[in-house]
Design an enzyme around this catalytic site. Structure first.
Site, mmCIF file in Angstrom:
data_model
loop_
_atom_site.group_PDB
_atom_site.id
_atom_site.type_symbol
_atom_site.label_atom_id
_atom_site.label_comp_id
_atom_site.label_asym_id
_atom_site.label_seq_id
_atom_site.Cartn_x
_atom_site.Cartn_y
_atom_site.Cartn_z
ATOM 1 N N ASP A 480 0.847 -1.178 0.000
ATOM 2 C CA ASP A 480 0.000 0.000 0.000
ATOM 3 C C ASP A 480 0.894 1.244 0.000
ATOM 4 O OD1 ASP A 480 0.938 0.268 2.554
ATOM 5 O OD2 ASP A 480 -0.992 -0.071 3.532
ATOM 6 N N ASN A 488 -3.753 12.934 0.605
ATOM 7 C CA ASN A 488 -5.110 13.459 0.402
ATOM 8 C C ASN A 488 -5.328 14.745 1.173
ATOM 9 O OD1 ASN A 488 -6.090 11.567 -1.430
ATOM 10 N ND2 ASN A 488 -6.729 10.149 0.191
ATOM 11 N N HIS A 493 -8.088 15.144 -2.741
ATOM 12 C CA HIS A 493 -8.446 13.789 -3.218
ATOM 13 C C HIS A 493 -8.147 13.603 -4.696
ATOM 14 C CE1 HIS A 493 -10.262 12.224 0.449
ATOM 15 N NE2 HIS A 493 -10.779 13.445 0.659
ATOM 16 N N ASP A 497 -6.080 10.517 -6.193
ATOM 17 C CA ASP A 497 -6.495 9.616 -7.277
ATOM 18 C C ASP A 497 -5.394 9.497 -8.325
ATOM 19 O OD1 ASP A 497 -8.868 9.227 -5.987
ATOM 20 O OD2 ASP A 497 -10.043 10.589 -7.276
ATOM 21 N N GLU A 523 -5.849 2.369 -0.886
ATOM 22 C CA GLU A 523 -4.497 2.465 -1.422
ATOM 23 C C GLU A 523 -3.770 1.124 -1.383
ATOM 24 O OE1 GLU A 523 -4.022 3.440 2.994
ATOM 25 O OE2 GLU A 523 -5.539 3.541 1.419
#
Length: 598
Positions: A480, A488, A493, A497, A523
């Site tokens: 991850d 974020n 956000h 992404d 993630e």
């Protein structure tokens, strides 16, 4: 008396009364023509009339007609000058022959007697012969004159009466019963003219005093039989019999035409009439049977054409030796041609699409060479340019003694079926593509474009099963993004992404062809490494970690990874859990690193 009882009484009494009257008149006229009981009759029509009535009515009503005919016969014999005892004996003889012949025919035939059927005609002649022989035997026993000449004279007289009169009576009754009339005016006129010809020829022959030209009546009767069938044969012989009997008994200039002595002349004339009947009626029956077959074939041809038209299907035949082709009407319709004459073989093949002509010729040549069936589909081009799809099937048709044979087959317009099949195939392809797209959407992570959790889990299950089945190794890596929440919170956000997409892309590029990376959620990502040990998995995972660390800079991210190799008897879920535990060990070790499960 109530009306219905009156009608029932009339239906009960009138038919047998009519039978008795007709029988009496026939017998009385015959006696009168031959000069009473001492004369020699050529034929006895009364027995033929009674037999026709018995064959046309059911056995339940037959007894009434038999009683009426017996009473009429007894009266006619007494009026002709016979004693009461002889009259009774002759009556028993005459009635017995009709009953015996009718019983014989009912035993042999399961349907109504038809004079157009040759087999029925044979049974009819046997029945007439049997009944006449029985009658002659009873008559000889009933009279003091018991000689073989008397027996034969009686036998031939009754036999002629049945053979000639019964067909006429039954055919006429059937015509009236089925149509309510004898026939069309043209048919009636033709029959009258032909019978008039027979009468004129017979009178000219039997009224002469010189040498008799007896073949001329036979010629006229044969003409009558060929034109009018069994009716013409029986009617013609009856006319000849009547006129010959008249000249035999009444016309004195012709008394010497048939020899000397009444009995000898009678037998001679009867033999002549029997020969005439034997020549005419079988010919008429065969012609009638032929006409029936021709009519039946014409009707079957009409029904076949209707069926072919409804099915868009026609039949054809190729004579291999002459290359002559015969087409049914529907073949012309399929090829878009006038149904005048089919084209030659080369023209028929040229009617096919240029790209399909070789298919046609190869199948035909193979069928001819190997004497086998064929089946092919091809396209034809109609004269107006329209293209139609056809299916042609055929087989070898009758190999002759000289080795020549033909090809017989059918051709069917399957354009609609081909169009429907193409539409179905197109729809199937669209459905399969839609299904593939739906499956891809269902198994793909919409953000990163790699496998989602559902597909990753499914692929892991399959990889575990394959590893067990093939006894190969399997490893997984779970990783991850380090401090993804901070990304974020700091960059938003949208930037998060973009980071996830960059990470997924870098990981996918760093893997081998058979490896797979999927987004497991948030993630977190999972890498499936088939046929891979833990040591090899560490090298691949390190390459993935480095690739991610060097990808992009705004913001720059790293990943932590946990690796586990499939142990014996372990499930995919357990393997994934051990890799996840190794991931947390890497995180505790400072992140941006990897650890392998023990």
């Amino acid at each position: 008396m109530p009306t219905h009882r009156v009608r029932h009484f009339l239906r009960f009494i009138l038919p047998p009364t009519a039978t008795g009257i007709v029988y009496f008149l026939a017998a009385t006229i015959t006696f009168g023509l031959v000069g009473g009981s001492d004369g020699v009759a050529i034929l006895w029509p009364a027995s033929g009339i009674l037999l026709a009535i018995l064959l046309s009515s059911g056995w339940g009503r037959a007894y009434r007609h038999v009683i009426a005919a017996a009473a009429a016969s007894l009266a006619a014999n007494v009026l002709a000058g016979n004693s009461l005892g002889i009259s009774f004996g002759f009556t028993v003889a005459n009635i017995s022959e009709s009953i015996a012949a009718a019983w014989f025919l009912r035993q042999q035939l399961i349907r109504r007697l038809s004079f157009s059927e040759p087999s029925d005609l044979v049974w009819f002649c046997l029945a007439a012969t049997t009944g006449s022989a029985l009658s002659a035997t009873i008559a000889v026993a009933a009279t003091p004159i018991s000689s073989i000449d008397f027996w034969f004279s009686w036998f031939s007289t009754d036999l002629l009466g049945i053979l000639i009169v019964t067909p006429l009576a039954m055919i006429g009754a059937n015509a009236i019963r089925s149509e309510g009339r004898i026939g069309q005016a043209s048919v009636v006129l033709e029959g009258l003219l032909i019978f008039a010809l027979v009468a004129i020829v017979s009178w000219l022959v039997f009224s002469q005093t010189g040498a008799p030209i007896l073949f001329l009546p036979m010629l006229s009767v044969l003409i009558s039989a060929s034109r009018l069938g069994p009716t013409g044969a029986a009617g013609g012989v009856l006319i000849v019999a009547g006129l010959s009997t008249f000249t035999f008994n009444v016309w004195s200039p012709a008394q010497n035409l048939f020899g000397i002595g009444p009995l000898a002349k009678s037998i001679y004339l009867q033999f002549y009439l029997l020969t005439l009947f034997a020549a005419a009626l079988p010919i008429a029956a065969l012609l009638g049977s032929r006409k029936k077959v021709v009519t039946q074939l014409a009707e079957e041809k009409r029904l076949l054409e209707l069926a072919e038209e409804a099915a868009n299907l026609g039949h054809w035949r190729l004579d291999v030796r002459t290359s002559k082709i015969v087409w049914s009407r529907e073949v012309f319709n399929i090829f878009g041609l006038d149904d005048s004459a089919p084209p030659p073989l080369e023209g028929a093949i040229n009617a096919y699409h240029p790209d399909d002509r070789k298919i046609v010729t190869n199948h035909i040549d193979h069928a001819i060479e190997n004497r086998c069936d064929f089946d092919f589909t091809a396209r034809i081009v109609r004269p107006n340019g329209e293209i139609r799809h056809v299916r042609s099937r055929g087989e070898i048709d009758k190999i002759e003694s000289d080795g020549s044979f033909g090809l017989f087959g059918i051709v069917q317009d399957i354009t609609i079926q081909v169009s429907h099949a193409a539409a179905i195939e197109k729809a199937r392809n669209r459905a399969e593509e839609a299904a593939r797209q739906a499956q891809t959407i269902a198994e793909t992570d919409q953000l990163t474009g790699i496998a989602n959790r559902r597909r990753t889990t499914s692929e892991l299950v399959q990889a575990v099963l394959a590893a067990r089945r093939e006894d190969r190794s399997l490893a997984v890596a779970v990783f991850d993004v380090d401090h993804f929440k901070r990304v974020n919170d700091t960059y938003g956000h949208h930037a998060g992404d973009e980071v996830l997409k960059r990470v997924a892309n870098a990981a996918a590029k760093a893997l081998r062809v058979d490896d797979m990376v999927g987004r497991f959620g948030g993630e977190e990502f999972v890498i499936i490494l088939p046929d891979t040990t833990a040591q090899t998995a560490i090298l691949i995972a390190e390459r993935v970690r480095s690739s991610i660390a060097m990808s992009g800079s705004t913001p720059r991210v790293t990943v932590s990874m946990g690796i586990a190799e499939l142990a014996e008897g372990e499930t995919g879920e357990s393997l994934l859990r051990r890799a996840d535990e190794a991931l947390y060990v890497a995180k505790r070790a400072g992140r941006n690193t990897l650890r392998s499960a023990t």
